[in-house]
Design a protein around this motif. Sequence first.
Motif, mmCIF file in Angstrom:
data_model
loop_
_atom_site.group_PDB
_atom_site.id
_atom_site.type_symbol
_atom_site.label_atom_id
_atom_site.label_comp_id
_atom_site.label_asym_id
_atom_site.label_seq_id
_atom_site.Cartn_x
_atom_site.Cartn_y
_atom_site.Cartn_z
ATOM 1 N N UNK A 8 0.848 -1.189 0.000
ATOM 2 C CA UNK A 8 0.000 0.000 0.000
ATOM 3 C C UNK A 8 0.880 1.235 0.000
ATOM 4 N N UNK A 9 0.693 2.103 -0.973
ATOM 5 C CA UNK A 9 1.506 3.309 -1.045
ATOM 6 C C UNK A 9 0.899 4.413 -0.199
ATOM 7 N N UNK A 10 1.763 5.230 0.331
ATOM 8 C CA UNK A 10 1.324 6.354 1.148
ATOM 9 C C UNK A 10 2.095 7.608 0.740
ATOM 10 N N UNK A 11 1.475 8.746 0.952
ATOM 11 C CA UNK A 11 2.170 9.994 0.728
ATOM 12 C C UNK A 11 1.768 11.007 1.765
ATOM 13 N N UNK A 12 2.601 11.982 2.022
ATOM 14 C CA UNK A 12 2.297 12.984 3.041
ATOM 15 C C UNK A 12 1.285 13.967 2.484
ATOM 16 N N UNK A 13 0.180 14.210 3.166
ATOM 17 C CA UNK A 13 -0.871 15.077 2.658
ATOM 18 C C UNK A 13 -0.591 16.547 2.936
ATOM 19 N N UNK A 14 -1.455 17.359 2.389
ATOM 20 C CA UNK A 14 -1.381 18.787 2.685
ATOM 21 C C UNK A 14 -1.660 19.032 4.156
ATOM 22 N N UNK A 15 -2.670 18.299 4.709
ATOM 23 C CA UNK A 15 -2.980 18.444 6.116
ATOM 24 C C UNK A 15 -1.811 17.938 6.947
ATOM 25 N N UNK A 16 -1.418 18.696 7.935
ATOM 26 C CA UNK A 16 -0.279 18.339 8.754
ATOM 27 C C UNK A 16 -0.574 17.131 9.624
ATOM 28 N N UNK A 17 0.417 16.241 9.740
ATOM 29 C CA UNK A 17 0.365 15.240 10.791
ATOM 30 C C UNK A 17 -0.080 13.863 10.380
ATOM 31 N N UNK A 18 -0.357 13.604 9.107
ATOM 32 C CA UNK A 18 -0.787 12.259 8.755
ATOM 33 C C UNK A 18 -0.569 12.024 7.280
ATOM 34 N N UNK A 19 -0.476 10.749 6.925
ATOM 35 C CA UNK A 19 -0.396 10.357 5.525
ATOM 36 C C UNK A 19 -1.695 9.691 5.127
ATOM 37 N N UNK A 97 0.232 7.058 16.948
ATOM 38 C CA UNK A 97 0.670 6.846 15.564
ATOM 39 C C UNK A 97 2.186 6.766 15.461
ATOM 40 N N UNK A 98 2.636 5.822 14.647
ATOM 41 C CA UNK A 98 4.057 5.655 14.342
ATOM 42 C C UNK A 98 4.195 5.476 12.831
ATOM 43 N N UNK A 99 4.977 6.343 12.190
ATOM 44 C CA UNK A 99 5.298 6.147 10.777
ATOM 45 C C UNK A 99 6.511 6.992 10.408
ATOM 46 N N UNK A 100 6.905 6.947 9.140
ATOM 47 C CA UNK A 100 8.075 7.696 8.684
ATOM 48 C C UNK A 100 7.716 9.140 8.410
ATOM 49 N N UNK A 101 8.714 9.969 8.537
ATOM 50 C CA UNK A 101 8.544 11.385 8.193
ATOM 51 C C UNK A 101 8.614 11.520 6.679
ATOM 52 N N UNK A 102 7.679 12.284 6.119
ATOM 53 C CA UNK A 102 7.676 12.474 4.675
ATOM 54 C C UNK A 102 6.961 11.341 3.963
ATOM 55 N N UNK A 124 13.029 6.630 0.515
ATOM 56 C CA UNK A 124 14.319 6.605 -0.166
ATOM 57 C C UNK A 124 15.513 6.520 0.758
ATOM 58 N N UNK A 125 15.305 6.718 2.054
ATOM 59 C CA UNK A 125 16.410 6.709 3.011
ATOM 60 C C UNK A 125 16.552 5.387 3.760
ATOM 61 N N UNK A 126 15.468 4.612 3.824
ATOM 62 C CA UNK A 126 15.574 3.365 4.560
ATOM 63 C C UNK A 126 14.222 2.757 4.861
ATOM 64 N N UNK A 127 14.242 1.781 5.756
ATOM 65 C CA UNK A 127 13.047 0.993 6.063
ATOM 66 C C UNK A 127 13.002 0.673 7.549
ATOM 67 N N UNK A 158 13.997 8.973 9.730
ATOM 68 C CA UNK A 158 13.347 9.732 10.794
ATOM 69 C C UNK A 158 11.940 9.178 10.997
ATOM 70 N N UNK A 159 11.646 8.847 12.252
ATOM 71 C CA UNK A 159 10.366 8.247 12.606
ATOM 72 C C UNK A 159 9.570 9.240 13.439
ATOM 73 N N UNK A 160 8.329 9.467 13.037
ATOM 74 C CA UNK A 160 7.435 10.350 13.781
ATOM 75 C C UNK A 160 6.558 9.521 14.716
ATOM 76 N N UNK A 161 6.476 9.969 15.956
ATOM 77 C CA UNK A 161 5.619 9.320 16.954
ATOM 78 C C UNK A 161 4.666 10.372 17.500
ATOM 79 N N UNK A 162 3.381 10.056 17.457
ATOM 80 C CA UNK A 162 2.359 10.962 17.990
ATOM 81 C C UNK A 162 1.495 10.176 18.967
#
Length: 661
Positions: A8-19, A97-102, A124-127, A158-162
């Motif tokens: 499943x592909x994901x992308x960072x949305x315009x709205x801050x804080x979630x993909x 929530x836990x996911x990658x930044x960007x 592109x930086x890792x997994x 970089x991992x984002x945790x909320x």
Amino acid sequence: MASPARCVARGRPVRKGSARNDRNFLKRGSPLLPVFRFGESKLGPYQAISDYGVVGNLHTAALISSEGSIDWACFPHFDSPAVFCRLLDIGIGGYFQINLRGPYKVERSYLERTNVLSTTFSNGFGTIRVIDLMPIPAKDERPEEILRKIEGVEGEVDVEIRFKPTPDYARRNADLHPDGEGALIDRPGSLILFSISRTATLRKIPWRIEKGKAEAVIRIARGEILYLLLDYTEEADRPRAEERTPEGMEARIARTVDYWRRWAGKCRYAGPYEKEVVRSALTLKLLTFAPAGGIVAAATTSLPESIGGVRNWDYRFSWLRDAVLTLYALLVLGYREEAAAFFISTFSSSTRTHRFQIMYRIDGGTELPEETLPHLEGYRRSRPVRVGNAAAKQLQLDTYGALLDTLYTFYKRKDHPHAAELPREELRAFLKEVCEFVVAHWREPDHGIWEFRDRRRHFVHSKVMCWLTLDLSIKLAREQALKIETRGWEPVRDEIRETILKEGYDPELGSFVQAFGEKALDASALLFPILGFIDPADPRMVSTVRAIEKHLMSRHFVYRYIMEDGLPDREGTFLPCSFWLVDALSLMGEIEEADARLKHLLSCANDLGLYAEEIDPITEEHLGNFPQAFTHVALISAAVDLEKAKRGQVEKEIGSRAEER
């Protein structure tokens, strides 16, 4: 080893804080390629219901999106107030929530034959890989933890945790404070989030705390591991410091994986669609409340059957009518102890109070007061959000037949070591009370299997279940030598059957109808041959199946009914009914058609093999509470009966059952 899952592909949305999901990518048949999109989908800020996975510990459960967000969890039990409820209000509801930044892409699956979820996030930086579970407790431990393991797999990311708990259905904001050792404490409540790692920089997370929400960005390289342990016990019951170690976390994971795999290993089914059958069995087990043995209908409340509508109900309770199908599913798969515990719980819940309800709290309690939570906007603005269920007080005569079918099946298992656990005097009193009630009330209208909230009717399915109650009670009394006078029940049983065949079947429609004196069809008639009321080859049953296919089907799916029911909006097609049609076709000998229908229904599960209660027949979007036990029970029944039909065993079994009755 993890079983395969869709990427499943994901992308960072315009709205801050979630993909957000890439909806074009998720369309059925799309190539499994990493595609990134930005901005929100047609669902708005909400994830699709089918986007969620579930983990649990036999006391409660948590729903986790493909974005790595726990958006629903109730502590300490299934029907306790939610601590995370973003599922029902994207604005004020809590999450973890836990996911990658960007931008990133996601691949997830359950670890093979477990309810432990593995999600891989890549850019592109890792997994990284996130392992999510609710640990099965060791002996004498309280099962009140969520464990999230973050492991660097490749590169450095970089991992984002909320972390935003909102206790009591977001009626209270958490008051989060760091404890100086990297943990977060909700001081007014009992929540604490521990961070555990061998890497010094990961042990003390640099939390930014504001208005009840904690956020952090950490960098994880290949080989580094961070464990986040959420504990919701009282302080005296929390794990000691010596247990909050990487070794202690790995022990929890190993114990939980071993528990689920040993349980799955008891499954005796080895036919077609074994993977889907085992996943459904694991889901039923996850929805089991271990202390009482009951099974909740679903892990959630108020996920809508119609987006934007009012058909939003609380399913975190145990329905008696589902007992017969659940018990059958567990028994045919080899899970005798679970079946026994489920029945004993159901039986004792009813007889202990001598009050018969269609549903009970998971602890066997009878009070389920229904209220609305107006401060929550509901999933995709589907109001109201309800907790509790007023239908518990309805008259639904089918409940007694379901309970007796469960009881009869239980006793027919002659090799059952638990059959003697039910006291004969209690059994005798129970049968007499139930049958006397049915004899006195079977002519009355009721609310029916679908729990209509407008008016009572003479539902045909309810009458069939009244017939079943008396028929099986008579047989059980004789076979168990209970010394009950049944001669007064026999003529009533026969009268009910004659009345159903006269008033419940419409020759002009060529079908059994929903209620006496009405023309509406009802998919519950698909159960009649399964219950032994009528032979599947009877012309009246065959024509009923054809009428349902013609009038209640939309594409591959079956509606429960199509008529006014007192509610303003229309629901989706009902997945259990769609599986019942597969069962009916198998019993009728239409093997190829049944197999084709089953294959399509199996393709409609989410990427983790889970189902809601309903589905939009056009978009195939899941609707209703999730995951839905009733759907998974129907899947198991359809797959097992189809496999028997392929081997020519169904006709023999139906014949012997009809002869018995």
